[in-house]
Scaffold this motif. Structure first.
Motif, PDB file in Angstrom:
ATOM      1  N   ARG A   1      -4.740   1.556  -3.767  1.00  0.00           N
ATOM      2  CA  ARG A   1      -5.286   1.594  -2.110  1.00  0.00           C
ATOM      3  C   ARG A   1      -4.348   0.755  -2.084  1.00  0.00           C
ATOM      4  O   ARG A   1      -4.318   0.001  -2.540  1.00  0.00           O
ATOM      5  N   GLN A   2      -5.037   0.483  -0.705  1.00  0.00           N
ATOM      6  CA  GLN A   2      -3.891  -0.147   0.616  1.00  0.00           C
ATOM      7  C   GLN A   2      -3.387  -1.245   0.026  1.00  0.00           C
ATOM      8  O   GLN A   2      -5.581  -2.606  -0.067  1.00  0.00           O
ATOM      9  N   SER A   3      -3.248  -2.426   0.585  1.00  0.00           N
ATOM     10  CA  SER A   3      -3.172  -3.872   0.500  1.00  0.00           C
ATOM     11  C   SER A   3      -4.576  -4.793   0.881  1.00  0.00           C
ATOM     12  O   SER A   3      -4.590  -3.906   2.070  1.00  0.00           O
ATOM     13  N   SER A   4      -4.996  -5.942   0.510  1.00  0.00           N
ATOM     14  CA  SER A   4      -5.870  -6.353   1.522  1.00  0.00           C
ATOM     15  C   SER A   4      -6.235  -8.187   0.665  1.00  0.00           C
ATOM     16  O   SER A   4      -5.229  -8.436   0.102  1.00  0.00           O
ATOM     17  N   LYS A   5      -7.043  -8.845   1.617  1.00  0.00           N
ATOM     18  CA  LYS A   5      -6.861 -10.207   1.045  1.00  0.00           C
ATOM     19  C   LYS A   5      -7.111  -9.772  -0.867  1.00  0.00           C
ATOM     20  O   LYS A   5      -7.017 -10.866  -1.531  1.00  0.00           O
TER      21      LYS A   5
ATOM     22  N   ARG B   1      -3.474  -8.209  -3.427  1.00  0.00           N
ATOM     23  CA  ARG B   1      -2.623  -8.911  -2.527  1.00  0.00           C
ATOM     24  C   ARG B   1      -1.376  -7.390  -2.579  1.00  0.00           C
ATOM     25  O   ARG B   1      -0.283  -8.173  -1.666  1.00  0.00           O
ATOM     26  N   GLY B   2      -1.029  -7.658  -3.796  1.00  0.00           N
ATOM     27  CA  GLY B   2       0.141  -6.503  -3.980  1.00  0.00           C
ATOM     28  C   GLY B   2       0.046  -5.361  -3.559  1.00  0.00           C
ATOM     29  O   GLY B   2      -0.414  -4.650  -3.262  1.00  0.00           O
ATOM     30  N   ALA B   3       1.247  -4.608  -4.065  1.00  0.00           N
ATOM     31  CA  ALA B   3       2.272  -3.207  -3.059  1.00  0.00           C
ATOM     32  C   ALA B   3       0.805  -2.458  -3.713  1.00  0.00           C
ATOM     33  O   ALA B   3       0.919  -2.792  -5.238  1.00  0.00           O
ATOM     34  N   PRO B   4       0.395  -1.278  -3.075  1.00  0.00           N
ATOM     35  CA  PRO B   4       0.013  -0.407  -4.399  1.00  0.00           C
ATOM     36  C   PRO B   4       0.729   0.698  -5.358  1.00  0.00           C
ATOM     37  O   PRO B   4       2.427   0.442  -4.606  1.00  0.00           O
ATOM     38  N   PHE B   5      -0.016   1.020  -6.379  1.00  0.00           N
ATOM     39  CA  PHE B   5       1.035   2.008  -6.951  1.00  0.00           C
ATOM     40  C   PHE B   5       0.952   3.315  -6.513  1.00  0.00           C
ATOM     41  O   PHE B   5      -0.232   3.623  -6.560  1.00  0.00           O
ATOM     42  N   VAL B   6       1.768   3.423  -6.763  1.00  0.00           N
ATOM     43  CA  VAL B   6       1.407   5.026  -5.267  1.00  0.00           C
ATOM     44  C   VAL B   6       2.302   6.022  -7.080  1.00  0.00           C
ATOM     45  O   VAL B   6       3.076   6.547  -8.041  1.00  0.00           O
ATOM     46  N   PRO B   7       1.450   7.214  -6.954  1.00  0.00           N
ATOM     47  CA  PRO B   7       1.191   8.051  -8.765  1.00  0.00           C
ATOM     48  C   PRO B   7       1.743   9.285  -8.315  1.00  0.00           C
ATOM     49  O   PRO B   7       2.590   9.540  -7.180  1.00  0.00           O
TER      50      PRO B   7
ATOM     51  N   GLU C   1       4.882   0.627  -4.933  1.00  0.00           N
ATOM     52  CA  GLU C   1       4.832   1.112  -3.415  1.00  0.00           C
ATOM     53  C   GLU C   1       5.841  -0.337  -3.031  1.00  0.00           C
ATOM     54  O   GLU C   1       6.022  -1.586  -3.487  1.00  0.00           O
ATOM     55  N   GLN C   2       7.037  -0.202  -2.578  1.00  0.00           N
ATOM     56  CA  GLN C   2       7.977  -0.903  -1.402  1.00  0.00           C
ATOM     57  C   GLN C   2       7.190  -1.854  -0.690  1.00  0.00           C
ATOM     58  O   GLN C   2       6.411  -1.288   0.365  1.00  0.00           O
ATOM     59  N   GLU C   3       7.438  -3.151  -1.187  1.00  0.00           N
ATOM     60  CA  GLU C   3       6.736  -3.999  -0.318  1.00  0.00           C
ATOM     61  C   GLU C   3       6.719  -3.758   0.966  1.00  0.00           C
ATOM     62  O   GLU C   3       6.287  -4.528   1.643  1.00  0.00           O
ATOM     63  N   GLU C   4       7.925  -3.933   1.728  1.00  0.00           N
ATOM     64  CA  GLU C   4       7.887  -3.599   3.278  1.00  0.00           C
ATOM     65  C   GLU C   4       7.144  -1.842   3.762  1.00  0.00           C
ATOM     66  O   GLU C   4       6.713  -3.314   4.869  1.00  0.00           O
ATOM     67  N   VAL C   5       6.834  -1.591   2.597  1.00  0.00           N
ATOM     68  CA  VAL C   5       6.168  -0.464   3.489  1.00  0.00           C
ATOM     69  C   VAL C   5       4.449  -0.999   3.081  1.00  0.00           C
ATOM     70  O   VAL C   5       3.436  -0.488   4.311  1.00  0.00           O
ATOM     71  N   SER C   6       3.916  -1.946   2.067  1.00  0.00           N
ATOM     72  CA  SER C   6       3.009  -2.707   1.451  1.00  0.00           C
ATOM     73  C   SER C   6       2.804  -3.784   3.200  1.00  0.00           C
ATOM     74  O   SER C   6       1.387  -3.849   3.813  1.00  0.00           O
ATOM     75  N   ILE C   7       3.690  -4.501   3.416  1.00  0.00           N
ATOM     76  CA  ILE C   7       3.634  -5.377   4.365  1.00  0.00           C
ATOM     77  C   ILE C   7       3.378  -4.318   5.662  1.00  0.00           C
ATOM     78  O   ILE C   7       2.443  -5.114   6.505  1.00  0.00           O
ATOM     79  N   LYS C   8       4.104  -3.031   6.356  1.00  0.00           N
ATOM     80  CA  LYS C   8       3.722  -2.580   7.249  1.00  0.00           C
ATOM     81  C   LYS C   8       2.274  -2.208   7.069  1.00  0.00           C
ATOM     82  O   LYS C   8       2.308  -1.709   8.502  1.00  0.00           O
ATOM     83  N   GLU C   9       1.879  -1.862   6.224  1.00  0.00           N
ATOM     84  CA  GLU C   9       0.696  -2.006   6.463  1.00  0.00           C
ATOM     85  C   GLU C   9       0.089  -2.810   6.582  1.00  0.00           C
ATOM     86  O   GLU C   9      -1.579  -2.393   7.284  1.00  0.00           O
ATOM     87  N   ASP C  10      -0.261  -4.117   5.799  1.00  0.00           N
ATOM     88  CA  ASP C  10      -0.325  -5.447   6.501  1.00  0.00           C
ATOM     89  C   ASP C  10      -0.681  -5.202   7.858  1.00  0.00           C
ATOM     90  O   ASP C  10      -1.882  -5.742   8.031  1.00  0.00           O
ATOM     91  N   ASN C  11       0.373  -5.331   7.656  1.00  0.00           N
ATOM     92  CA  ASN C  11       0.419  -5.921   9.599  1.00  0.00           C
ATOM     93  C   ASN C  11      -0.265  -5.211  10.143  1.00  0.00           C
ATOM     94  O   ASN C  11      -1.213  -5.283  11.170  1.00  0.00           O
TER      95      ASN C  11
END
Length: 590
Positions: free
Chosen positions: A530-534, A537-543, A567-577
């Motif tokens: 699942r994508q990051s949320s409150k 907080r950590g980046a998701p695990f991708v199968p 998942e690469q942290e920058e991708v997760s941050i992009k989704e968070d933003n």
């Protein structure tokens, strides 16, 4: 003018009342029934878990729920059972009108269900009178019915079984992949590209791994003591159905392919003892009788057999109980028992357990306290309660698959969650620098320490506690840059708090999830991705990759191993933003 009504003879009315009374006679017998003090709970929210409801009832409201039963035809209502009328009344008072998840609950007394055994017998009698006969009874032997119940693929070539299981796993993983599609809105172009590459999935599904053995592969079996409906003799075997379907008959197991010859001989030896015993088998119909179960554990490397005999005490005196134990020891000390490979004998008393009470422990009667088996060159001691994969040969395939998929390195640290007696972690140990195992059962942790010592392994530590409670403190013990989590949970899966801690521990780069019930694991798998949320907080695990392993030939079950990568942290941050921008736009619009 009087209405034209049919006058029913009084004796017919009495007969009907007697039949109805007979269906509920079990409520007045000596044993406890969960049907006796039952409530019906309605108005439940659309999304809730049984574990959540139990926590609400037993912890927050201080109720003593003994069982929660979900009816086949309802998801927004269920039954909750209690130990006595006072506890049931307390529950109705607390729950009726209680607001939970935006819904107002309705609680009221529920009628007990009629005895399914009595109802089935009455139906059979009526069918006999009317000349009816079920097709199943007319066309299938008891042996075929037993095979259908225990090894439903018994008459299917093994290659066909594998093809069918592979198809079912792909279908289930497609559902999981669709969930990933729903929750991963930012990377759908990437997902589409992967689906073209991997034949409709966004990750690789490898071919099913065969079991090296397909006959007599089970190293543990739990048998029921009852009465064979064909011979009317006490029999040690498997039930042909459940009590709820009106079946208590037990059928012999000699024709079943998946049970080892050593186990079959041990079963016959115990069956001979039961038939000569003055104590009859336990009857679930009226709670009478004594002999209930037999567990057989069979080491595939040594041939040694452990037996655990279960007995309902009923009204046996201490003196009588000691006499029973002495008879068991004498019976399993014979040359025949020795030739069968029986090296360990345990005895366990069965009593009705109250809420909060621990079950009684198995008492060692004779022989060794443990037997040993081996996986991937490691020796493992097996105690009565220990978890050990039921197919030893296929377990080697399973564990080697997990090792190969993990991309383990010499400086990696392994976090073995739900480690049991340490089998997986100890197999990983020679490939990494450190293994930490987490397990809720204290006896299993003792076995894990003993197994590490048995194999002269010094880079493994094991800890007792729920994964959701101790995972963070265990993770704090390592400074390694490469941490791999191995998750092999019970059928119900990991607690959400454990999933949350895994997600929020950024040092965990890869995760290998092993499940014997892929359908039950889908929620865990989805929450990992699942994508990051409150909360997460950590980046998701991708199968990345999945491989099914056939641990259970001739059955519908299959083991599944899935590799996740962080998942690469920058991708997760992009989704968070993007998520935050979307929320801001929504707030402005409101």
């Amino acid at each position: 003018m009087l209405e034209n009504t049919e006058v029913v003879p009084q004796n017919n009315v009495n007969q009907e009342n007697d039949k109805i009374d007979e269906e509920y006679a079990y409520l007045d017998r000596g044993g406890f029934s969960s049907e006796k003090f039952k409530i019906e709970l309605r108005g439940l929210p659309k999304f809730y878990g049984i574990a959540e409801l139990k926590k609400l009832m037993n912890q927050k409201l201080s109720l003593n729920t003994s069982k929660i039963k979900r009816p086949k035809n309802g998801s927004h209502w269920l039954y909750a059972c209690f130990q006595n009328d006072d506890e049931r009344t307390k529950a109705i008072t607390a729950l009726n009108g209680y607001s939970w998840k935006g819904k107002t609950l309705i609680a009221e007394v529920a009628k007990p269900a009629p005895d399914p055994l009595v109802r089935k017998r009455k139906q059979d009698e009526e069918d006999t009178v009317q000349g009816k006969k079920k097709k199943e009874d007319a066309t299938k032997s008891q042996e075929e019915r037993l095979k259908d119940a225990t090894i439903p693929y018994w008459n299917m070539p093994y290659e066909n079984q594998l093809t069918l299981k592979e198809k079912e796993i792909r279908h289930l993983l497609m559902k999981f992949d669709n969930e990933i599609w729903k929750i991963n809105k930012m990377n759908r172009d990437e997902l589409e590209a992967k689906r073209k590459l991997y034949n409709g999935l966004s990750f690789e599904l490898m071919g099913i791994r065969k079991s090296p053995v397909t006959e007599g592969y089970r190293n543990k079996c739990e048998f029921t003591v009852g009465v064979d409906e064909e011979t009317n003799l006490p029999t040690v075997g498997f039930r042909l159905g459940g009590y709820v379907t009106g079946t208590v008959a037990v059928a012999p197991i000699q024709s079943l392919y998946h049970i080892s010859e050593g186990t079959k001989k041990a079963v016959l030896l115990f069956e001979d003892f039961v038939r000569k015993s003055d104590l009859p088998p336990f009857s679930p119909a009226d709670y009478s009788g004594y002999w209930r179960y037999l567990t057989v554990r069979h080491s595939m490397s040594t041939g040694d057999i452990m037996l655990i005999v279960y007995l309902h005490l009923q009204d046996l005196s201490e003196e009588q109980l000691e006499s029973v134990k002495k008879q068991l020891i004498e019976h399993f000390s014979t040359e025949e028992a020795t030739a069968c490979g029986i090296k360990s004998l345990y005895f366990q008393q069965l009593t009705k357990r109250r809420i909060g009470e621990d079950t009684s422990k198995a008492e060692h009667l004779m022989g060794s306290t443990h037997i040993t088996d081996s996986i991937l060159g490691r020796q493992f001691r097996i105690s009565p309660e220990a978890f050990f994969q039921v197919n030893t040969a296929a377990a080697e395939i399973l564990y080697q698959s997990a090792i190969d998929m993990s991309d383990i390195k010499a400086d990696s640290t392994i976090i073995d969650i739900c480690c049991g007696t340490g089998t997986i972690g100890l197999c990983f140990a020679k490939h990494c620098s450190k293994v930490f195992g987490l397990e809720v059962v204290p006896e299993a942790v003792k076995d894990a320490h003993a197994n590490a010592k048995l194999n002269n392994i010094e880079n493994c530590d094991f800890f007792t506690g729920k994964a959701e409670d101790i995972l963070q403190s265990v993770l704090a013990r390592t400074t390694a840059d490469d941490i791999i989590a191995i998750v092999d949970p019970p059928r119900a899966g990991l607690h959400m708090r454990a999933i949350t801690q895994l997600r929020n521990t950024k040092k965990v780069k890869r995760l290998v999830y092993i499940t014997c019930s892929p359908a039950s694991a889908v929620k865990n798998l989805t929450d990992l991705a699942r994508q990051s949320s409150k909360t997460l907080r950590g980046a998701p695990f991708v199968p990345v990759r999945a491989v099914p392993v056939d641990m259970f030939p001739h059955t519908k079950h299959v083991e599944l191993v899935i590799l996740f990568e962080r998942e690469q942290e920058e991708v997760s941050i992009k989704e968070d933003n993007a998520h935050e921008v979307k929320e801001d736009i929504k707030s402005d619009a409101e």
